[in-house]
Write a protein that holds these residues in place. Sequence first.
Motif, PDB file in Angstrom:
ATOM      1  N   LEU A 140     -29.925  68.267  52.502  1.00 16.95           N
ATOM      2  CA  LEU A 140     -29.243  69.553  51.854  1.00 16.95           C
ATOM      3  C   LEU A 140     -29.037  70.631  53.262  1.00 16.95           C
ATOM      4  O   LEU A 140     -30.613  70.973  53.196  1.00 16.95           O
ATOM      5  CB  LEU A 140     -29.838  70.107  50.626  1.00 16.95           C
ATOM      6  N   PRO A 141     -28.269  70.906  53.783  1.00 20.33           N
ATOM      7  CA  PRO A 141     -28.176  71.826  55.040  1.00 20.33           C
ATOM      8  C   PRO A 141     -28.543  73.260  54.409  1.00 20.33           C
ATOM      9  O   PRO A 141     -27.851  73.721  53.264  1.00 20.33           O
ATOM     10  CB  PRO A 141     -27.205  71.762  56.052  1.00 20.33           C
ATOM     11  N   VAL A 142     -29.327  74.084  55.139  1.00 21.62           N
ATOM     12  CA  VAL A 142     -29.555  75.638  54.973  1.00 21.62           C
ATOM     13  C   VAL A 142     -29.221  76.050  56.297  1.00 21.62           C
ATOM     14  O   VAL A 142     -30.052  75.795  57.244  1.00 21.62           O
ATOM     15  CB  VAL A 142     -30.916  75.856  54.366  1.00 21.62           C
ATOM     16  N   ALA A 143     -28.411  77.327  56.246  1.00 25.97           N
ATOM     17  CA  ALA A 143     -28.109  78.157  57.408  1.00 25.97           C
ATOM     18  C   ALA A 143     -28.780  79.342  57.201  1.00 25.97           C
ATOM     19  O   ALA A 143     -28.105  80.192  56.777  1.00 25.97           O
ATOM     20  CB  ALA A 143     -26.739  78.203  57.915  1.00 25.97           C
ATOM     21  N   PRO A 144     -30.087  79.592  57.645  1.00 28.34           N
ATOM     22  CA  PRO A 144     -30.679  80.852  57.530  1.00 28.34           C
ATOM     23  C   PRO A 144     -29.878  82.075  58.535  1.00 28.34           C
ATOM     24  O   PRO A 144     -29.470  81.837  59.450  1.00 28.34           O
ATOM     25  CB  PRO A 144     -32.036  80.766  57.827  1.00 28.34           C
ATOM     26  N   ASP A 145     -29.842  83.386  57.975  1.00 27.79           N
ATOM     27  CA  ASP A 145     -29.467  84.443  58.810  1.00 27.79           C
ATOM     28  C   ASP A 145     -30.775  85.024  59.396  1.00 27.79           C
ATOM     29  O   ASP A 145     -31.712  85.330  59.060  1.00 27.79           O
ATOM     30  CB  ASP A 145     -28.681  85.428  57.883  1.00 27.79           C
ATOM     31  N   HIS A 146     -30.153  85.666  60.773  1.00 31.49           N
ATOM     32  CA  HIS A 146     -31.370  86.382  61.679  1.00 31.49           C
ATOM     33  C   HIS A 146     -31.489  87.639  61.110  1.00 31.49           C
ATOM     34  O   HIS A 146     -30.539  88.446  60.819  1.00 31.49           O
ATOM     35  CB  HIS A 146     -30.633  86.349  63.024  1.00 31.49           C
ATOM     36  N   VAL A 147     -32.781  88.029  60.873  1.00 28.80           N
ATOM     37  CA  VAL A 147     -33.228  89.184  60.438  1.00 28.80           C
ATOM     38  C   VAL A 147     -33.730  90.092  61.292  1.00 28.80           C
ATOM     39  O   VAL A 147     -33.182  91.213  61.585  1.00 28.80           O
ATOM     40  CB  VAL A 147     -34.095  89.130  59.271  1.00 28.80           C
ATOM     41  N   THR A 148     -34.607  89.927  62.162  1.00 24.77           N
ATOM     42  CA  THR A 148     -35.133  90.501  63.264  1.00 24.77           C
ATOM     43  C   THR A 148     -35.747  89.540  64.214  1.00 24.77           C
ATOM     44  O   THR A 148     -35.593  88.225  64.146  1.00 24.77           O
ATOM     45  CB  THR A 148     -36.250  91.326  62.719  1.00 24.77           C
ATOM     46  N   THR A 149     -36.290  90.011  65.044  1.00 24.65           N
ATOM     47  CA  THR A 149     -37.000  89.098  66.159  1.00 24.65           C
ATOM     48  C   THR A 149     -38.071  88.031  65.654  1.00 24.65           C
ATOM     49  O   THR A 149     -39.121  88.415  65.031  1.00 24.65           O
ATOM     50  CB  THR A 149     -37.904  89.731  67.159  1.00 24.65           C
ATOM     51  N   ALA A 152     -35.883  81.508  47.645  1.00 21.85           N
ATOM     52  CA  ALA A 152     -35.785  82.392  48.621  1.00 21.85           C
ATOM     53  C   ALA A 152     -36.447  81.653  49.930  1.00 21.85           C
ATOM     54  O   ALA A 152     -37.518  81.194  49.748  1.00 21.85           O
ATOM     55  CB  ALA A 152     -36.497  83.593  48.468  1.00 21.85           C
ATOM     56  N   LEU A 153     -36.029  81.562  50.952  1.00 22.74           N
ATOM     57  CA  LEU A 153     -36.456  80.839  52.308  1.00 22.74           C
ATOM     58  C   LEU A 153     -36.487  81.708  53.484  1.00 22.74           C
ATOM     59  O   LEU A 153     -35.701  82.471  53.717  1.00 22.74           O
ATOM     60  CB  LEU A 153     -35.510  79.643  52.662  1.00 22.74           C
ATOM     61  N   HIS A 154     -37.502  81.946  54.094  1.00 24.73           N
ATOM     62  CA  HIS A 154     -37.952  82.418  55.220  1.00 24.73           C
ATOM     63  C   HIS A 154     -38.501  81.717  56.380  1.00 24.73           C
ATOM     64  O   HIS A 154     -39.300  80.737  56.156  1.00 24.73           O
ATOM     65  CB  HIS A 154     -39.069  83.696  54.875  1.00 24.73           C
ATOM     66  N   VAL A 155     -37.920  82.017  57.559  1.00 24.69           N
ATOM     67  CA  VAL A 155     -38.128  81.430  58.837  1.00 24.69           C
ATOM     68  C   VAL A 155     -38.925  82.214  59.852  1.00 24.69           C
ATOM     69  O   VAL A 155     -38.139  83.323  60.093  1.00 24.69           O
ATOM     70  CB  VAL A 155     -37.047  80.499  59.399  1.00 24.69           C
ATOM     71  N   TYR A 156     -39.933  81.702  60.466  1.00 29.36           N
ATOM     72  CA  TYR A 156     -40.587  82.590  61.504  1.00 29.36           C
ATOM     73  C   TYR A 156     -40.931  81.838  62.499  1.00 29.36           C
ATOM     74  O   TYR A 156     -41.441  80.555  62.496  1.00 29.36           O
ATOM     75  CB  TYR A 156     -41.877  83.072  60.790  1.00 29.36           C
ATOM     76  N   VAL A 157     -40.414  82.277  63.751  1.00 31.23           N
ATOM     77  CA  VAL A 157     -40.710  81.458  64.784  1.00 31.23           C
ATOM     78  C   VAL A 157     -41.558  82.281  66.042  1.00 31.23           C
ATOM     79  O   VAL A 157     -41.194  83.560  66.205  1.00 31.23           O
ATOM     80  CB  VAL A 157     -39.346  81.111  65.664  1.00 31.23           C
ATOM     81  N   GLU A 158     -42.704  81.630  66.503  1.00 34.25           N
ATOM     82  CA  GLU A 158     -43.528  82.351  67.661  1.00 34.25           C
ATOM     83  C   GLU A 158     -43.750  81.585  68.588  1.00 34.25           C
ATOM     84  O   GLU A 158     -43.680  80.267  68.611  1.00 34.25           O
ATOM     85  CB  GLU A 158     -44.866  82.627  66.509  1.00 34.25           C
TER      86      GLU A 158
END
Length: 735
Positions: free
Chosen positions: A687-696, A655-661
């Motif tokens: 290997l490309p990964v396209a994460p989905d937007h969850v919240t802000t 499982a991959l999570h991305v956070y931008v601040e």
Amino acid sequence: MTQTIAPRVRTLVLLILAVAGALLAGAAPVSAHAALTGSDPAQGAVVAAAPSQVSLTFSEPIAVGDDSVRVLDPKGERVDKGDPANPSGTTYSVRLVSGLPDGTYTVAYQVVSADSHPVAGAFTFSIGAPSETTVSVSAQGSDDGLVGWLYGFGRYVSYAGFVVLAGGAAFVLACWAPGARVRAVQRLVVSGWLALTAATLGLLMLRGSYTTSGKVGDVFDLELLGDVLQTKTGAALVSRLLLLAAAALFIAVLFGAYARTADAVEPDRDAEDDGGGDDGGPDKRDLTFGLALGGTVVAAGLAASWAMSEHASQGLQAGVAMPVDVVHLLAVAAWLGGLTTLLVALYRAPVETPVGRDAVRRFSRLAFGSVVTLAVTGVYQSWRQLGSWSAFTDTRYGQLLLVKIALVAVMVAVAFLSRRWTQRLADARVSEAAEEAERTEATERAEEAVRAEEAVRTKEAVRTKEAVRAEATERAEEAVRAEEAVRAEATERAEEEKQPAGTAPAEASGTSEVSEASMAVEPPKASDAFDAEKAEAGQDSVRAAQLARQRAAAEAARQKRLRDADPNRFGLRRSVLAEAGIAVVLLAVTTVLTQTEPGRTEQDARAATAASSSASTTGQGSGAVSLTMPFDTGGRSGKGVVSIDLDPAQAGDNALHVYVEGPDGTPVDVPEVKIALTLAAQNIGPLPVAPDHVTTGHWSASRVQIPMAGDWKVEVTVRTSDIDQVTVSKNAQIG
């Protein structure tokens, strides 16, 4: 007036130098231009299992050596093995020994940033739980001791030498050609060359110790010197020395052949005359053009030796920043170096070679062009090094830049006063010409009076000589007539009287009387009169020569008094002296500024630290692998931090999570975030990964397949607008 000015000038110059020295000595420890923006494990982190390596991420590329990164256990023993590696980008790692026990470990690093400045620091992380540690890592870097101070002073001297050398030569060629004959100007330019040469040699010797141990004894270590010569900074210093050899030839021609063709006094021209006073023949114009072209090439090369090894060579738009930095340095030299030369000319130029009004006007135009160039290039450099308005007040670099801007503003204001004094000199041109005509007329009258007096004396001397000669001639004629009369009388007596033979004694007696009489009236010699005349003529020539020398000395002293007493010239001197004093302090601030961490880098490091703290408090980073990377796309609102959580960080599904601040640590949305995974050792990926937007500020992707364990490179591409995007990366150990 000059007797009271000179001590004040010396006192003011010494005070200015003391202030500049205080700025250099009292500055805070020099901050490096590369900053630690992240680490794995993170600073202060507590990990469940011992990591196999420690990774450090910096804001720009660095140079590492065998002992650049050390990892120490709680007892102070080293637990790292092998040399530091650079798996990708600006991330550097060192492997650890296996089977590390629980406790607090210290990571100490000492590296050299790509813009030539040393970077040193330390942090801790813990395995299992924190523990006591005996490790005490000194906060002092290699650039904080005596060697660091000497290196900073050498940089100041090198900047000052370049400014005086290039600016002084430009002032002579472009503004005041007769200055090539002035000894004080020659000494100034040669002193600039000597200062730059000596400082460059000193920096080359100090460089090895400055970037490693910081010990004075290592300054003369030939092995360290050999290592320095293989670096970018060492190559730049050697190139500077070679260019200084060419500059020595330029100086020899400037003060040799060119000085011989320059007029001793340059006549003032109309304001429309933009030339440098070079109205000689074709040979002189060719020589001037050759010196101008060759001097520009050498000066640009010397400026490039700084641009290619310091700030401009790293960061955003390096290909544009380096030429801009060269132009910036040349403008600084033309303004400040020309100002220094003008100051020396105003105070030290001889009476027969004064600095004219037109020379001051030409320099005023040159200085104005330099200030405009500095403004344009300075705005670009400020944007490149700061990146935001807040960096002006929140970072040390921005604060120093504000001080520099204030000093430049004050210098421009004082320069405006100098222009006013120059204009007053121009307005006083007619009155000066009238006064000069009156002085010339008075001088001619005095000379006529002297000539009339000499003529009278000459006539009297001639009449006296003629009277002496007439008197001598008259006396001689009387003596001759007397002798003839005596002889005639004796002859008559002899004829009238027929004497017997016994009268011979009487004749003899008569003859003797005639001889005595003739001797008694012997005339004076004419040679005595000629000797007296010759002696008197010699005395007259000596007196005339002495009088001519006295008149010349009096005229020179009078002109010097008039020049020193001129209120317009006196005001120009004071304003130029004030400009030069501010320039010395400005150069000191600039030197400190070039050794200070740019505001953009400092804010990036703060953002990374804030993101790390935020992740620990909000639950981010709870996965098996957590990566934090600052980014800057260069556009508006293009700065921030991206964090990656990968769980369980094993081969198979993850499982991959991305956070931008943003820079302030608050979540922000961006138009696009893309991930790519690469295992370079096995030629797998990306290997490309396209994460989905969850919240802000939050994106996620499930069932991310990682085919096998290894040291994987995680690349994150962040796009903040239609044209602004950047890719940052870190390595993560999977499995």
